[in-house]
Design a protein around this motif. Structure first.
Motif, PDB file in Angstrom:
ATOM      1  N   THR A 121       0.856  -1.236   0.095  1.00  0.00           N
ATOM      2  CA  THR A 121       0.090   0.000  -0.002  1.00  0.00           C
ATOM      3  C   THR A 121       0.992   1.369   0.099  1.00  0.00           C
ATOM      4  OG1 THR A 121      -0.096   0.037   2.441  1.00  0.00           O
ATOM      5  CG2 THR A 121      -1.792  -1.066   1.118  1.00  0.00           C
ATOM      6  N   ARG A 122       1.984   1.123   0.645  1.00  0.00           N
ATOM      7  CA  ARG A 122       3.225   2.225   0.596  1.00  0.00           C
ATOM      8  C   ARG A 122       3.302   2.573  -0.661  1.00  0.00           C
ATOM      9  NH1 ARG A 122       5.062   6.204   0.339  1.00  0.00           N
ATOM     10  NH2 ARG A 122       7.072   7.050   1.463  1.00  0.00           N
ATOM     11  N   THR A 123       3.620   1.840  -1.550  1.00  0.00           N
ATOM     12  CA  THR A 123       3.734   2.017  -2.936  1.00  0.00           C
ATOM     13  C   THR A 123       2.587   2.706  -3.758  1.00  0.00           C
ATOM     14  OG1 THR A 123       5.147  -0.155  -2.922  1.00  0.00           O
ATOM     15  CG2 THR A 123       4.643   0.882  -5.172  1.00  0.00           C
ATOM     16  N   ILE A 124       1.325   2.398  -3.545  1.00  0.00           N
ATOM     17  CA  ILE A 124       0.546   2.984  -4.169  1.00  0.00           C
ATOM     18  C   ILE A 124       0.450   4.455  -3.342  1.00  0.00           C
ATOM     19  CG2 ILE A 124      -2.184   2.817  -4.231  1.00  0.00           C
ATOM     20  CD1 ILE A 124      -1.981  -0.151  -4.398  1.00  0.00           C
ATOM     21  N   ARG A 125       0.566   4.556  -2.229  1.00  0.00           N
ATOM     22  CA  ARG A 125       0.359   5.904  -1.733  1.00  0.00           C
ATOM     23  C   ARG A 125       1.551   6.800  -2.263  1.00  0.00           C
ATOM     24  NH1 ARG A 125      -0.364   3.352   3.203  1.00  0.00           N
ATOM     25  NH2 ARG A 125      -2.642   3.109   3.805  1.00  0.00           N
ATOM     26  N   HIS A 126       2.598   6.232  -2.436  1.00  0.00           N
ATOM     27  CA  HIS A 126       3.672   6.851  -3.121  1.00  0.00           C
ATOM     28  C   HIS A 126       3.450   7.268  -4.501  1.00  0.00           C
ATOM     29  CE1 HIS A 126       7.810   8.099  -3.663  1.00  0.00           C
ATOM     30  NE2 HIS A 126       8.022   7.246  -4.819  1.00  0.00           N
ATOM     31  N   TYR A 127       2.831   6.474  -5.212  1.00  0.00           N
ATOM     32  CA  TYR A 127       2.570   6.754  -6.599  1.00  0.00           C
ATOM     33  C   TYR A 127       1.479   7.897  -6.630  1.00  0.00           C
ATOM     34  CZ  TYR A 127       4.804   2.657  -8.313  1.00  0.00           C
ATOM     35  OH  TYR A 127       5.856   1.619  -8.484  1.00  0.00           O
ATOM     36  N   GLU A 128       0.723   7.868  -5.722  1.00  0.00           N
ATOM     37  CA  GLU A 128      -0.347   9.119  -5.651  1.00  0.00           C
ATOM     38  C   GLU A 128       0.546  10.442  -5.456  1.00  0.00           C
ATOM     39  OE1 GLU A 128      -3.478   8.889  -2.736  1.00  0.00           O
ATOM     40  OE2 GLU A 128      -4.393  10.803  -3.298  1.00  0.00           O
ATOM     41  N   GLU A 129       1.372  10.145  -4.242  1.00  0.00           N
ATOM     42  CA  GLU A 129       2.266  11.523  -4.256  1.00  0.00           C
ATOM     43  C   GLU A 129       2.897  12.098  -5.297  1.00  0.00           C
ATOM     44  OE1 GLU A 129       4.901  10.770  -0.829  1.00  0.00           O
ATOM     45  OE2 GLU A 129       3.469   9.988   0.514  1.00  0.00           O
ATOM     46  N   GLN A 130       3.325  11.024  -5.912  1.00  0.00           N
ATOM     47  CA  GLN A 130       3.978  11.406  -7.239  1.00  0.00           C
ATOM     48  C   GLN A 130       3.266  11.700  -8.139  1.00  0.00           C
ATOM     49  OE1 GLN A 130       7.487  11.700  -6.902  1.00  0.00           O
ATOM     50  NE2 GLN A 130       6.716  11.022  -5.107  1.00  0.00           N
ATOM     51  N   GLY A 131       1.878  11.948  -8.155  1.00  0.00           N
ATOM     52  CA  GLY A 131       0.851  12.282  -9.379  1.00  0.00           C
ATOM     53  C   GLY A 131       0.821  11.199 -10.291  1.00  0.00           C
ATOM     54  N   LEU A 132       0.757   9.698 -10.127  1.00  0.00           N
ATOM     55  CA  LEU A 132       0.537   8.917 -10.944  1.00  0.00           C
ATOM     56  C   LEU A 132      -0.944   8.419 -10.782  1.00  0.00           C
ATOM     57  CD1 LEU A 132       3.792   6.930 -10.909  1.00  0.00           C
ATOM     58  CD2 LEU A 132       3.202   8.870 -12.259  1.00  0.00           C
ATOM     59  N   LEU A 133      -1.342   8.693  -9.623  1.00  0.00           N
ATOM     60  CA  LEU A 133      -2.559   8.233  -9.350  1.00  0.00           C
ATOM     61  C   LEU A 133      -3.437   9.353  -8.657  1.00  0.00           C
ATOM     62  CD1 LEU A 133      -1.966   4.633  -8.070  1.00  0.00           C
ATOM     63  CD2 LEU A 133      -2.529   5.113 -10.220  1.00  0.00           C
ATOM     64  N   SER A 134      -4.932   9.334  -8.916  1.00  0.00           N
ATOM     65  CA  SER A 134      -5.748  10.481  -8.189  1.00  0.00           C
ATOM     66  C   SER A 134      -6.991   9.969  -7.838  1.00  0.00           C
ATOM     67  CB  SER A 134      -5.679  11.488  -8.852  1.00  0.00           C
ATOM     68  OG  SER A 134      -5.704  11.298 -10.271  1.00  0.00           O
ATOM     69  N   PRO A 135      -7.062   8.937  -6.990  1.00  0.00           N
ATOM     70  CA  PRO A 135      -8.204   8.356  -6.532  1.00  0.00           C
ATOM     71  C   PRO A 135      -9.271   9.358  -5.621  1.00  0.00           C
ATOM     72  CG  PRO A 135      -6.421   7.811  -4.847  1.00  0.00           C
ATOM     73  CD  PRO A 135      -6.058   8.580  -5.992  1.00  0.00           C
ATOM     74  N   ARG A 136     -10.523   9.030  -5.824  1.00  0.00           N
ATOM     75  CA  ARG A 136     -11.288   9.949  -4.972  1.00  0.00           C
ATOM     76  C   ARG A 136     -11.385   9.406  -3.735  1.00  0.00           C
ATOM     77  NH1 ARG A 136     -14.902   6.871  -8.252  1.00  0.00           N
ATOM     78  NH2 ARG A 136     -16.117   6.350  -6.445  1.00  0.00           N
ATOM     79  N   ARG A 137     -12.005  10.122  -2.911  1.00  0.00           N
ATOM     80  CA  ARG A 137     -12.182   9.989  -1.312  1.00  0.00           C
ATOM     81  C   ARG A 137     -13.452   9.454  -1.064  1.00  0.00           C
ATOM     82  NH1 ARG A 137      -7.209  10.455   1.306  1.00  0.00           N
ATOM     83  NH2 ARG A 137      -5.572  10.867  -0.323  1.00  0.00           N
ATOM     84  N   ASP A 138     -13.650   8.709   0.016  1.00  0.00           N
ATOM     85  CA  ASP A 138     -14.873   8.525   0.908  1.00  0.00           C
ATOM     86  C   ASP A 138     -14.427   8.825   2.201  1.00  0.00           C
ATOM     87  OD1 ASP A 138     -16.829   7.990   2.104  1.00  0.00           O
ATOM     88  OD2 ASP A 138     -16.831   5.586   1.734  1.00  0.00           O
TER      89      ASP A 138
END
Lengths: 133, 133
Positions: free
Chosen positions: A18-35
């Motif tokens: 999950t760390r990897t995925i959060r990292h990718y979001e930080e780097q602007g690769l992913l932009s999930p919505r929030r609940d």
DNA sequence: TCGGATCTTGACGTTTACGTAAAACGCAAC
DNA sequence: GTTGCGTTTTACGTAAACGTCAAGATCCGA
């Protein structure tokens, strides 16, 4: 309508943390919505993650991957910058073709060595090991 | 008889810095002779550097590259460990074939996108730009 | 003999791509 | 209510592959 995923869903699907995925979001690769605070990943995110991981296997940095995503999106808008995009694509193509060559060379060498090894293994023993695995 | 090279010779030949070459020696990838304190590189060193750089392009770490070199040398000696060597070779082969697949996919996507771009470029302008570069 | 080019060995700095631990929140089951 | 899982943010740690000085040895031609 479209499927959604939690962060651990995706992590398990692709064998990353999950760390990897959060990292990718930080780097602007992913932009999930929030609940609330939780991340909700769409199919688009899933595809992006898949592409990102493939990019990584090919030796691209996260930065380069993000650039590619941006160009990818951008290409839908401005025709003006299409040439720039094309130029970048050609650079990638050249790089990839170099890599492809490298890989062919390597595979050939591996075949050669494997052959040598098997020959030695057969020739060295006085077993009746006829089966050349 | 055989050619020898200084550190800057090799650096220039392969477009790397001397620091890189010293680093590779520290990591056990190269082992040049010495003339006093200066490094003297043989053709064997040159080949190893070339292989190392190719390995890097393929995403191998310096550590893995060193391991491969060791196995490479070792294979000349002990037949006993040939099976181990073969196993490692097969792992590499699997990895490389995965990469090859990735590359094919990428190249196809690039071709597709490039086609799209060129079509847009042609269709969007009222120039007489008939030449489809 | 002197200056410039090339080489050496430290040794600390940097970037990338995460790992890892801490502290806290939400929610569902028991 | 509390246990526990999944999630969050914050933040420091780390490994790899060099970069970047610093300070000194060596050689070479003018």
């Amino acid at each position: 309508m479209s499927a959604t995923y939690s962060i651990t869903d995706l992590a398990r699907q692709f064998g990353v943390t999950t760390r990897t995925i959060r990292h990718y979001e930080e780097q602007g690769l992913l932009s999930p919505r929030r609940d609330g605070t939780s991340r909700i990943f769409s199919n688009r995110d899933r595809v992006r993650l898949k592409l990102a991981l493939r990019g990584k296997r090919l030796g691209f940095s996260l930065n380069e991957i993000r650039e590619l995503f941006e160009l990818y999106d951008l290409a839908k808008d401005e025709k003006k910058q299409l040439e720039e995009f094309l130029a970048k694509l050609e650079k990638r193509r050249a790089l990839l073709e170099q890599q492809r060559e490298d890989i062919e060379v390597m595979l050939n060498e591996i075949s050669f060595f494997a052959g040598q090894c098997r020959r030695l293994l057969v020739g060295s023993r006085d077993d009746k090991t006829e089966k050349v695995a």
